[in-house]
Write a protein that holds these residues in place. Sequence first.
Motif, PDB file in Angstrom:
ATOM      1  N   UNK A 282       0.797  -1.176  -0.020  1.00 47.17           N
ATOM      2  CA  UNK A 282      -0.052   0.041  -0.147  1.00 47.17           C
ATOM      3  C   UNK A 282       0.822   1.182  -0.091  1.00 47.17           C
ATOM      4  N   UNK A 283       2.141   1.222   0.551  1.00 53.36           N
ATOM      5  CA  UNK A 283       2.670   2.186   0.936  1.00 53.36           C
ATOM      6  C   UNK A 283       3.364   2.934  -0.776  1.00 53.36           C
ATOM      7  N   UNK A 519      -6.941  -5.061   2.828  1.00 51.29           N
ATOM      8  CA  UNK A 519      -7.452  -3.669   2.337  1.00 51.29           C
ATOM      9  C   UNK A 519      -7.720  -2.886   3.657  1.00 51.29           C
ATOM     10  N   UNK A 520      -7.965  -3.526   4.940  1.00 49.28           N
ATOM     11  CA  UNK A 520      -8.585  -2.878   5.975  1.00 49.28           C
ATOM     12  C   UNK A 520      -7.202  -2.218   6.907  1.00 49.28           C
ATOM     13  N   UNK A 523      -4.538   1.372   7.441  1.00 47.60           N
ATOM     14  CA  UNK A 523      -5.238   2.440   7.379  1.00 47.60           C
ATOM     15  C   UNK A 523      -5.454   2.951   8.783  1.00 47.60           C
ATOM     16  N   UNK A 524      -5.133   4.134   9.474  1.00 45.02           N
ATOM     17  CA  UNK A 524      -5.517   4.205  10.616  1.00 45.02           C
ATOM     18  C   UNK A 524      -5.943   5.682  11.089  1.00 45.02           C
ATOM     19  N   UNK A 525      -7.314   5.752  11.359  1.00 49.77           N
ATOM     20  CA  UNK A 525      -7.976   6.981  11.467  1.00 49.77           C
ATOM     21  C   UNK A 525      -7.740   7.847  12.847  1.00 49.77           C
ATOM     22  N   UNK A 526      -6.951   7.160  13.823  1.00 46.38           N
ATOM     23  CA  UNK A 526      -6.925   7.608  15.174  1.00 46.38           C
ATOM     24  C   UNK A 526      -6.106   8.790  15.371  1.00 46.38           C
ATOM     25  N   UNK A 528      -6.237  11.273  13.125  1.00 47.89           N
ATOM     26  CA  UNK A 528      -7.204  12.120  12.554  1.00 47.89           C
ATOM     27  C   UNK A 528      -7.857  12.618  13.868  1.00 47.89           C
ATOM     28  N   UNK A 529      -8.438  11.750  14.648  1.00 49.31           N
ATOM     29  CA  UNK A 529      -9.320  11.756  15.736  1.00 49.31           C
ATOM     30  C   UNK A 529      -8.489  12.902  16.766  1.00 49.31           C
ATOM     31  N   UNK A 532      -8.117  16.337  15.652  1.00 46.16           N
ATOM     32  CA  UNK A 532      -9.238  16.869  15.694  1.00 46.16           C
ATOM     33  C   UNK A 532      -9.496  17.396  17.339  1.00 46.16           C
ATOM     34  N   UNK A 536      -9.970  20.997  18.747  1.00 45.77           N
ATOM     35  CA  UNK A 536     -11.050  21.526  19.515  1.00 45.77           C
ATOM     36  C   UNK A 536     -10.567  22.133  20.759  1.00 45.77           C
TER      37      UNK A 536
ATOM     38  N   UNK B  62     -11.950  -1.571  10.289  1.00 46.29           N
ATOM     39  CA  UNK B  62     -12.874  -0.727   9.206  1.00 46.29           C
ATOM     40  C   UNK B  62     -13.636   0.112   9.907  1.00 46.29           C
ATOM     41  N   UNK B  65     -12.402   2.942  11.979  1.00 43.61           N
ATOM     42  CA  UNK B  65     -11.915   4.067  11.172  1.00 43.61           C
ATOM     43  C   UNK B  65     -13.140   4.880  10.527  1.00 43.61           C
ATOM     44  N   UNK B  68     -14.638   7.060  13.187  1.00 39.86           N
ATOM     45  CA  UNK B  68     -13.724   8.188  13.388  1.00 39.86           C
ATOM     46  C   UNK B  68     -13.901   9.207  12.481  1.00 39.86           C
ATOM     47  N   UNK B 130      -6.103  10.794   3.368  1.00 39.65           N
ATOM     48  CA  UNK B 130      -6.928  11.005   4.522  1.00 39.65           C
ATOM     49  C   UNK B 130      -7.393  12.424   4.213  1.00 39.65           C
ATOM     50  N   UNK B 214      -9.911   2.175   2.882  1.00 37.65           N
ATOM     51  CA  UNK B 214     -10.990   1.254   2.831  1.00 37.65           C
ATOM     52  C   UNK B 214     -11.934   1.570   4.307  1.00 37.65           C
TER      53      UNK B 214
END
Lengths: 572, 265
Positions: A282-283, A519-520, A523-526, A528-529, A532, A536, B62, B65, B68, B130, B214
């Motif tokens: 993925x990179x 695929x999953x 990816x790390x959305x942490x 992002x949190x 944010x 805030x 998933x 994510x 979030x 992102x 994803x």
Amino acid sequence: MKKLFATFLCVLLLLSVVLAVSACDDKGVTTDELVVYNSADYIYDTELTDFKEYYRAVTGKNIKITYVTYDTNETMLTKIEKGDSVVDVVCPSEYAIQKLLEGGHLVKLNYFDEDLYTDGFNFAGYEHFSGQIDTNIIDMVEDAFSNLQIKDEQGNLTEDKITDYFVPYMYGTLGILYNKQEFKRLGIYDKDVMNKANWGILFNDDGSGNILSEGLTGNILMKDSIRDSYAITLFYLKESGKLDGLTSPDGKTYTDMPVSELINVADSQVLDICREVLTEQKKQLFGYEVDFGKDDLLMGNAIVDLAWSGDAMYAVDESWDEYLCPKCVSQTGEKQGTDIICSECGAECGDYELSYYVPHSAGNIWFDGWVIPDTYDPSHLTAIKLFINFLNNPEVAIQNILEIGYSAAVSPEAIRQVIEDDDELKGELSEAYLVNSDYWEKVDEDGKQIEKFKFNSWQEFEEFFFDYRNEMDNSNWRYPFLIDVNGNGVYDRALNTLGVMRDFGENNKAVVTMWNKARSTGVNALPLLGYTVLAVAVVVGIIVLCEYLKYLKRTVVKIPKSETDGSASPKD
Amino acid sequence: MRKVKFRFSRKAFAYPYMIFLLLFVVVPLVIVLINAFLGDDGKLTFDNFIEFFSDASGGLTVLGNSLIIGLVTTLICLVIGYPVAYFLAKYHASSKIFVLLFILPMWVNFLIRTLSTKAIFMALDIKLGMGTIMFGMVYNYLPYMILPLHTTLVSIDHSYIEAAEDLGADRFTVLWKTVLPLSLSGIVSGVTMTFIPAISTFAISEILSSSKIFLFGDSINMYFSKATNSLGVGSVMSFVMLIIVIIANVLMSLTEKKEEVKSAL
């Protein structure tokens, strides 16, 4: 309410009667019927006018054809397995044919035995075309599915082969579509470099574990298709030595397996390695695509893509740039008279932006074929057989190749022979080809036709069929088998480097799970949190600070009112 | 001859839609529920649930994510949307054209909008990832936040604000203690309208990260349309999604009720 319902029913009944009457309106005492179920955009003429004419000429009867299409093999499988409507003839991919066969949904065809096939009809004008089919394909298919156990209706094992049940139609390979000009700029458009990297190109690996080119990072596209992506990952695992020393559950060494066997491996230890590699990949990726890949490459958003041969040939054709200098690798062309000449080096301009490459180490070959499902109407059998045979007429195959872009299973020799024997056909076909590619007439500035295309550009048309040859790997894109055309040199791709991918059977689910996991993860959305929350917090902090300062100010100026003001502070 | 009585009550007009609802909403939901409990062989099983909740296929990752991203989208939309809605409402007379400007993007098909956004990013040489997804999400869902907020803020009786000012509140206090509580129902519906579609989206992430990131919607889409024999896990995921939506809605309606009670007091 009941009355209303009854009225509603009456109206419905009336409507259906009217419809039924209008449907019976055909005069046809001598009209036969045929229901064709095919992939979308997978025949040159969905009206099948030529076949209708042929049918009338051979049998003396008219034929009414219902032509229905589907998007994916899965949709088709569901419909056939349900079996609630008449479908006479279908064109599934190899793994779907296997599934149908294992489920006992196919009727025996015996196309390669003329006597058995033509048993039941005898027409003077009938010509059997099974001999025109490329024997390489038949061998390959029989080899790939030699372990298949076919049961008859009573559930007894039979000696049947898969080729008794289907007739090959179209086939193609899986390969790498890449931007040739970018590769030249990056300095990796080199026979040795590319043949060493092989499938590693899609993983930005030069074949020895190092990065192939920094310029490729973030510019590689992968197919969002589980089977295809999984197959090439397997090849890459073998090339990069990640399978060294490992053995399969039944005791075979992976590295010793022929391609045709390796491509069908789906046990858990290999799946685990695959997952890791795909996550790591993925990179290097620009992303995954199904439909937009060609456009992304043509627009220059990405440099490399995993592609099917037909799509790739189409994209390469589209990427012709008449101002592109093949030597200076840039658009330095200038128009001089009728020619375009490079202003830097004086060479004649014109080159393709894109190119296609099937690595030598291993590759996947896929095919589709016509079968008779058990949902067929026995009274349509003759029409079905005539239809399947009709599609193997080299002349029809040529039309299909022109329209669909993939290679027909009819052998290139047969196609060449038909064309060369028939000057008229040659003329018609080259015109048809050039009409498709917009170059069939020369027009002046006012759009007036100066010259209509003539026979002299047959060469270009011939290239389209027989000479899609790439100097990088000496392979022919359209005919991946070992053939020698025009004395141009032998294409040195051996049959045994191409494998057919069977249905994974009970491992299907494990492969899907692996793909979803690959695929999953990564990816790390942490973060992002985190950002944010931080943002805030900062905003709230500033507001509180401002209010606090105001409050301080007020307490200083208006001492007697401080208590009431304090209660109005934003803290509560 | 006797007259045939034919009573045609107004209720009858609702029946076609009721039938439609039954066929295309209720029946599919039941099918999803049944599929969640069916294995590959068509037998009753809990395997699909086990696979999802053990994170074997990365489903929980998933989901996390997606939640979030949905949360952050909602937050950003609220932070940007509230001031916009507030000022649009405040300068009501001249704002019609501005309201129009904010609704205008909604008239363009959302896929076309997203594809154009991608084209702009590519032209500016911005790397898809992102950041671009967040931009696309906020861009697409902002109108859904602004509209309910605007409607509520416009309907606030101005005399409340005047009263607060008369009683000596400064501008911030008026906003914090009068306008904000009165617009709470707008915030609640805005948050619902943004959060719920944001957690289930798949087209935005597919286009604006070239499928590299994803999300939950992508995963469900994958199970249903790109894989064979895997309706089960996809159904479990759809089911989980449905439950999250229901929970979100219940929470929202709870806060709304509290608010009603408060204002009644």
